[in-house]
Design a protein around this motif. Sequence first.
Motif: not given
Length: 141
Positions: A39-40, A42-44, A47, A66, A69-71, A73-74
Amino acid sequence: MVETEYIHLAPNQKLPDGPGRPFKAVVIVEEPSTAEWQKLVSEWLVASGCLFMLAWGHECSSWDDSVDHANLDVFDYGDIPDDKFVMTTWHDNEPLSEVLWFAAHGAAHSDVPLDLLILVHIARNADEAGNMKAFADAVSG
């Protein structure tokens, strides 16, 4: 020709700074990781400016999910502006050479030019030379 970079990530290691511009990434997953670290990462990716992510290797479909979901979530799971939408694919039954070829020649974002490709290698040991050679061979072949 697309500019290509290599980033090695050992599972659960601290993440580096992103490139500071939009890019596409092939996530080459050779090692399993925890769901939290995935998850980290994917968020990285989101971002850092990744707008097209191709996942290959160990449980690559979970990487596709993943990053999706990160996209989402933003944008609080609402509408995503076209120029911020991250395209994702996974390739569990394809040779890496075909994924690398597609990343160079076919993967494109409909709204943002992507002239940087990052090979994100998730493995215990780095292999920049091997992965960059695999990319060069795939692109020329």
